[in-house]
Design an enzyme around this catalytic site. Structure first.
Site, short mmCIF file in Angstrom:
data_model
loop_
_atom_site.label_atom_id
_atom_site.label_comp_id
_atom_site.label_asym_id
_atom_site.label_seq_id
_atom_site.Cartn_x
_atom_site.Cartn_y
_atom_site.Cartn_z
N LYS A 116 0.94 -1.14 -0.15
CA LYS A 116 0.06 -0.04 0.07
C LYS A 116 0.85 1.30 0.01
O LYS A 116 2.20 1.40 0.10
CB LYS A 116 -0.86 -0.01 1.19
CG LYS A 116 -1.73 -1.30 1.20
CD LYS A 116 -2.97 -1.18 0.05
CE LYS A 116 -3.62 -2.64 -0.50
NZ LYS A 116 -4.55 -3.00 0.38
C1 LIG Z 1 -5.41 -4.35 0.61
C2 LIG Z 1 -6.95 -4.30 0.79
C3 LIG Z 1 -7.74 -4.39 2.12
C4 LIG Z 1 -6.99 -5.03 3.30
O1 LIG Z 1 -6.17 -4.46 3.83
P1 LIG Z 1 -5.06 -5.32 4.86
O2 LIG Z 1 -4.26 -4.37 5.52
O3 LIG Z 1 -4.15 -6.25 4.22
O4 LIG Z 1 -6.06 -6.00 5.93
C5 LIG Z 1 -9.01 -3.90 2.09
N1 LIG Z 1 -9.57 -3.29 0.87
C6 LIG Z 1 -8.82 -3.36 -0.08
C7 LIG Z 1 -9.75 -2.78 -1.16
C8 LIG Z 1 -7.62 -3.50 -0.16
O5 LIG Z 1 -6.83 -3.67 -1.51
#
Ligand SMILES: *Cc1c(COP(=O)(O)O)cnc(C)c1O
Length: 388
Positions: free
Chosen positions: A187
């Protein structure tokens, strides 16, 4: 075709520097490894950065979404409206409550949840909407908040892709009832694994704080600070969702660089857009000029009528040239789990059209100019070589 296999460009590389390494070392040396002062500092800094009243850290965005739904009091039998073009986390958290994820089709140009389709999906059981800011571009928040107000619904934003971004004059993280961010490895900022809830509502913030650490009462939080005592009270069946000081130390450094990271991704996005603008057989995502895009993803849409190869073959060819690409997302309704809940392809005409054409290209601060040029060159070559 140039330089086949000479390069190896990963789909994503996290931007971790000396600052993060130093911060982690300092936590290790100090000896307080889990949630403590560093985590509180990270939360304070996050609130300041977003302009949010409360920031509560957790160990993933999935946990953030789960606790957000717990905070608003989601119950068995309730319905929560979510878009089809998302990661399963958005839907799975709804099922934790034996509530029903109501998956709706997205909009073709921008892959965002469509306010008109939200209104059509409402029932007496609808309790909340989880808009997903796909790729980093905020959803139509004014329209969504208006629907929520009119029908007395909660808005929990899945902002896993969207840090930082503005919708009109407002920063994402200050608009919906609760906003959930991700610090997963891929991210826009990362702590390896991690997440954050922001909310203006102190009661919800308190509830999330209690639930993230075993349901231990708020006063017991002090036991994690200097001069805390051994005594605590468990007031709810909570979860083990807290962040650690090791992760928070990384987060503090990443947050300082968030604007710089954004500038770098934006430059990459602008270049892709400019270079692909005149290329037949490919289109880029529709942008709205009343909001910014965090550019977590750079999706392209292939014109499958123009090409004689499929998207899967296209990705394979990019791989042969040493370019990592991905797809965001396999629509929820296509997965066996969501099929088992009764969702059918014919109810998702947009994602059925879009999904087979969708590719995510590399976009991250450490992607070099020469690497991006190489990606662009090869994408265009592949299009030209495989014209019908
Ligand atoms: C990555 C992601 C999540 C989950 O994030 P985590 O921190 O890995 O739990 C939720 N929603 C979307 C759209 C994502 O891309």
């Amino acid at each position: 075709m140039k330089n086949i296999r000479k390069r190896e460009i990963g789909f994503h590389k996290p931007s971790i520097g000396k600052e993060e390494a130093r911060a982690v070392f300092s936590v290790l040396k100090k000896g307080w490894l889990t949630m403590g002062e560093k985590t509180q500092e990270f939360e304070r800094n996050f609130s300041k950065y977003i302009g949010a009243k409360n920031s509560i850290s957790v160990n993933s965005c999935t946990a953030a979404l789960h606790l957000a739904l717990a905070a608003i009091g989601l119950k068995e039998g309730d319905e929560v409206i979510i878009p089809d073009m998302t990661f399963t986390a958005t839907g799975e958290v709804v099922t934790y409550f034996k509530a029903k994820p109501v998956i709706i089709d997205v909009r073709e140009g921008d892959l965002l949840i469509d306010p008109e389709k939200i209104e059509k999906a409402l029932t007496k059981k609808t309790k909340a909407i989880i808009p997903v800011h796909y790729g980093g571009q905020p959803c139509d928040m004014n329209e969504i908040m208006e629907i929520a107000k009119k029908y007395n619904l909660f808005v929990i934003e899945d902002s896993a892709h969207c840090l930082p971004a503005y919708y009109k004059e407002k920063k994402i993280g200050t608009i919906g009832d609760i906003t959930c961010f991700s610090f997963y490895a891929t991210k826009t900022i990362t702590t390896g694994e991690g997440g954050m809830c922001t909310t203006e509502n102190d009661d919800w913030a308190e509830k999330i704080k209690i639930l993230r650490l075993h349901g231990i009462s708020k006063d017991a939080w002090k036991r994690y600070q200097k001069g805390g005592s051994w005594y605590y009270e468990v007031i709810k069946a909570g979860f083990k969702y807290n962040l650690t000081d090791i992760q928070s130390a990384i987060g503090i450094e990443q947050l300082k660089k968030a604007n710089y990271f954004y500038d770098e991704r934006k430059k990459i996005a602008d270049k892709y857009i400019a270079e692909f603008k005149e290329v037949e057989g490919i289109r880029t995502i529709k942008l709205h000029n009343d909001r910014t895009n965090s550019w977590h993803l750079f999706p392209i849409f292939l014109d499958l009528n123009y090409l004689k190869i499929s998207r899967d073959q296209f990705i394979e060819e990019l791989g042969k040239r040493g370019i990592g690409a991905s797809v965001h997302f396999i629509p929820l309704h296509r997965h066996p789990f969501y099929k088992s809940l009764g969702f059918k392809a014919e109810d998702f005409p947009v994602s059925e059209i879009v999904y087979p054409s969708l590719i995510s290209l590399p976009i991250y601060p450490s992607l070099k100019k020469a690497e991006q040029n190489y990606i662009i060159e090869n994408v265009i070559d592949l299009i030209n070589e495989n014209k019908r």
